[in-house]
Write an enzyme that holds these catalytic residues in place. Structure first.
Site, PDB file in Angstrom:
ATOM      1  N   HIS A 201      -2.362  25.942 -23.573  1.00  0.00           N
ATOM      2  CA  HIS A 201      -2.785  26.233 -22.196  1.00  0.00           C
ATOM      3  C   HIS A 201      -1.853  25.542 -21.198  1.00  0.00           C
ATOM      4  O   HIS A 201      -1.367  26.164 -20.245  1.00  0.00           O
ATOM      5  CB  HIS A 201      -4.226  25.779 -21.943  1.00  0.00           C
ATOM      6  CG  HIS A 201      -4.583  25.831 -20.481  1.00  0.00           C
ATOM      7  ND1 HIS A 201      -4.980  26.985 -19.850  1.00  0.00           N
ATOM      8  CD2 HIS A 201      -4.514  24.872 -19.514  1.00  0.00           C
ATOM      9  CE1 HIS A 201      -5.161  26.741 -18.561  1.00  0.00           C
ATOM     10  NE2 HIS A 201      -4.881  25.465 -18.325  1.00  0.00           N
TER      11      HIS A 201
ATOM     12  N   CYS B  55      -6.613  33.105 -16.575  1.00  0.00           N
ATOM     13  CA  CYS B  55      -5.401  32.568 -17.214  1.00  0.00           C
ATOM     14  C   CYS B  55      -5.065  33.414 -18.440  1.00  0.00           C
ATOM     15  O   CYS B  55      -5.947  33.802 -19.200  1.00  0.00           O
ATOM     16  CB  CYS B  55      -5.634  31.111 -17.614  1.00  0.00           C
ATOM     17  SG  CYS B  55      -4.329  30.421 -18.643  1.00  0.00           S
TER      18      CYS B  55
ATOM     19  N   ASP C 194      12.282  19.260 -17.299  1.00  0.00           N
ATOM     20  CA  ASP C 194      11.597  19.058 -18.582  1.00  0.00           C
ATOM     21  C   ASP C 194      10.644  17.893 -18.403  1.00  0.00           C
ATOM     22  O   ASP C 194      10.875  17.016 -17.575  1.00  0.00           O
ATOM     23  CB  ASP C 194      12.590  18.719 -19.703  1.00  0.00           C
ATOM     24  CG  ASP C 194      13.005  17.259 -19.669  1.00  0.00           C
ATOM     25  OD1 ASP C 194      12.445  16.459 -20.450  1.00  0.00           O
ATOM     26  OD2 ASP C 194      13.855  16.887 -18.837  1.00  0.00           O
TER      27      ASP C 194
ATOM     28  N   CYS D 106      -3.213  32.455 -21.081  1.00  0.00           N
ATOM     29  CA  CYS D 106      -2.804  31.667 -22.255  1.00  0.00           C
ATOM     30  C   CYS D 106      -3.650  32.031 -23.475  1.00  0.00           C
ATOM     31  O   CYS D 106      -4.735  32.604 -23.330  1.00  0.00           O
ATOM     32  CB  CYS D 106      -2.901  30.162 -21.963  1.00  0.00           C
ATOM     33  SG  CYS D 106      -4.551  29.471 -22.225  1.00  0.00           S
TER      34      CYS D 106
ATOM     35  N   PHE E 234      18.674   7.927 -23.099  1.00  0.00           N
ATOM     36  CA  PHE E 234      17.409   7.397 -22.570  1.00  0.00           C
ATOM     37  C   PHE E 234      16.633   6.652 -23.652  1.00  0.00           C
ATOM     38  O   PHE E 234      16.100   5.576 -23.425  1.00  0.00           O
ATOM     39  CB  PHE E 234      16.559   8.531 -21.979  1.00  0.00           C
ATOM     40  CG  PHE E 234      15.285   8.034 -21.352  1.00  0.00           C
ATOM     41  CD1 PHE E 234      15.306   7.406 -20.117  1.00  0.00           C
ATOM     42  CD2 PHE E 234      14.071   8.162 -22.008  1.00  0.00           C
ATOM     43  CE1 PHE E 234      14.134   6.917 -19.539  1.00  0.00           C
ATOM     44  CE2 PHE E 234      12.891   7.679 -21.444  1.00  0.00           C
ATOM     45  CZ  PHE E 234      12.936   7.057 -20.200  1.00  0.00           C
TER      46      PHE E 234
ATOM     47  N   ASP F  46      19.054  16.418 -25.422  1.00  0.00           N
ATOM     48  CA  ASP F  46      19.437  15.283 -24.586  1.00  0.00           C
ATOM     49  C   ASP F  46      20.211  14.299 -25.453  1.00  0.00           C
ATOM     50  O   ASP F  46      20.118  14.307 -26.673  1.00  0.00           O
ATOM     51  CB  ASP F  46      18.250  14.671 -23.843  1.00  0.00           C
ATOM     52  CG  ASP F  46      17.207  14.061 -24.746  1.00  0.00           C
ATOM     53  OD1 ASP F  46      17.479  13.921 -25.941  1.00  0.00           O
ATOM     54  OD2 ASP F  46      16.126  13.726 -24.247  1.00  0.00           O
TER      55      ASP F  46
ATOM     56  N   GLY G 163      17.544   9.085 -14.574  1.00  0.00           N
ATOM     57  CA  GLY G 163      17.082   7.774 -14.121  1.00  0.00           C
ATOM     58  C   GLY G 163      16.036   7.816 -13.029  1.00  0.00           C
ATOM     59  O   GLY G 163      15.873   6.853 -12.276  1.00  0.00           O
TER      60      GLY G 163
ATOM     61  N   CYS H 286      -7.438  30.680 -23.145  1.00  0.00           N
ATOM     62  CA  CYS H 286      -8.304  31.357 -22.152  1.00  0.00           C
ATOM     63  C   CYS H 286      -8.427  32.844 -22.465  1.00  0.00           C
ATOM     64  O   CYS H 286      -9.526  33.401 -22.489  1.00  0.00           O
ATOM     65  CB  CYS H 286      -7.742  31.155 -20.746  1.00  0.00           C
ATOM     66  SG  CYS H 286      -7.672  29.425 -20.251  1.00  0.00           S
TER      67      CYS H 286
ATOM     68  N   GLY I 197      20.369  11.166 -26.214  1.00  0.00           N
ATOM     69  CA  GLY I 197      19.901   9.964 -26.902  1.00  0.00           C
ATOM     70  C   GLY I 197      20.014   8.735 -26.019  1.00  0.00           C
ATOM     71  O   GLY I 197      19.455   7.687 -26.329  1.00  0.00           O
TER      72      GLY I 197
END
Length: 380
Positions: free
Chosen positions: A343, A311, A273, A313, A95, A91, A223, A316, A93
């Protein structure tokens, strides 16, 4: 140039495939946020592969401040630096610069502000942002924009959006120049423009139509998730997304909860994101298909179940219990934080996989309804 191909639609929802110089992206996609070229919570790039991460997001401002984009360039670019072989979005910069409200001064050329690390003065404008992102050699660079507060006055928003449009033209010109240079690491770097306009639908629509004419590689809605309600955010997406090119990716920046993502996919967004999964994970707040749980609650002290049954992950699937992970968090052991972040990121990446599957099979509306109902039930 990247290729972006819409494979399926259901209402406004899009299922697409994108080819980039660093590999394919299947959308809708969630980009895992690694602000300083690392996911907070001791997560390695090998972990990211394991949990199904397609795109990693890093931050131009933070990497410019430390270690310095010139250093990253000397070390071969961000992919080599962080040992990541899939797409990276940086991104611009913008923001971060605008969130440093008390430390900044905006002019037509760009913004002067003080570094949050050592207080030194930094100037960033469209050309500087493009140069930094070119040095980082990310797959996708974001245009440098001003992010006005969601509830700002109309007159301020109008002036701000006009400036953002002028800055976008400068970003495009600079990016074309950088991509033509022999010493540029990634000469196929893509540029996404950003739609702004706070929560004023007419300004959003006009700006979307204006930037759509610029033939960029993708378009973001910026925004939002900065003070407005969820309903206002959805309304702005309904008003804005139809005016952005449908044959290009649409990215909703910094959003959001699993429910936000489902609602935004339904309104035509395909890139997301958000820091929620990693930030919440570090504080023991975990996403499940039946809502969020807080492992610091005493009721999990003797709970031998995994965070979520079924799950896949590493936490788990690895057999770690809620009781053990809770103990690690309370003892401030890094492993507890790491397992929770893994997770949550797995949960988000897997949700996107399920969304893509539902769109492929033409059952997204039913899937969305079922998921939203299950998220709002109370996790045990």
């Amino acid at each position: 140039m990247a290729t972006y191909q819409v494979l399926k639609t259901e209402g406004r929802a899009k299922r697409a495939h994108m080819e980039t110089v660093h590999g394919p992206i299947e959308t809708p996609v969630f980009m895992n946020v690694g602000t300083v070229a690392a996911i907070k919570g001791a997560v390695s790039t090998q972990d990211l592969h394991e949990i199904g991460t397609q795109v990693q997001l890093s931050n131009t401002y933070h990497l410019h401040v430390r270690p310095g984009d010139e250093i990253v360039k000397q070390l071969g670019g961000l992919h080599k630096f962080m040992v990541w072989d899939r797409p990276i979005l940086t991104d611009s910069g913008g923001f971060q610069v605008f969130s440093l409200a008390s430390l900044r001064k905006i002019k037509e050329e760009g913004v002067t502000f003080a570094s949050h690390v050592d207080g030194r003065k930094i100037f960033m404008g469209p050309e500087e942002s493009m140069q930094i992102q070119s040095n980082l050699a990310s797959t996708i660079a974001m245009a440098f924009d001003e992010c006005p507060p969601a509830l700002a006055e109309r007159s301020y928003v109008e002036q701000s959006v006009e400036r953002t449009t002028r800055w976008l033209a400068r970003c495009k010109e600079k990016m074309d120049e950088l991509n033509a240079r022999e010493d540029t690491i990634n000469r196929s770097q893509l540029l996404f423009g950003i739609n702004q306009g706070a929560i004023l639908p007419d300004i959003r629509r006009a700006h979307a139509q204006q930037i759509a004419q610029m033939d960029l590689d993708g378009y973001a809605v910026g925004g939002l998730a900065v003070g407005e309600t969820h309903e206002q955010m959805y309304e702005i997406l309904e008003e804005t997304v139809p005016f952005l090119p449908q044959d290009k990716p649409t990215y909703l920046m910094g959003v959001g909860t699993p429910a936000n993502i489902l609602e935004a996919v339904d309104r035509g967004v395909d890139f997301f994101d958000c820091v929620y999964p990693s930030r919440n994970g570090r504080h023991g707040h975990l996403y499940t298909n039946t809502g969020k749980i807080n492992l610091f609650n005493k009721k999990y002290e003797l709970d031998e179940r995994p965070i979520e049954e079924g799950c896949g992950c590493p936490a788990c699937h690895g057999g770690y219990s809620r009781a053990y992970i809770r103990h690690l968090l309370k003892a401030k052991e890094m492993l507890g934080m790491r397992l929770c972040v893994l997770h949550n990121l797995y949960f988000y990446n897997h949700l996107m996989e399920e969304i893509r599957g539902a769109l492929d099979e033409g059952r997204f509306a039913a899937f969305k309804k079922e998921k939203l109902e299950s998220f709002s039930s109370t996790a045990s």
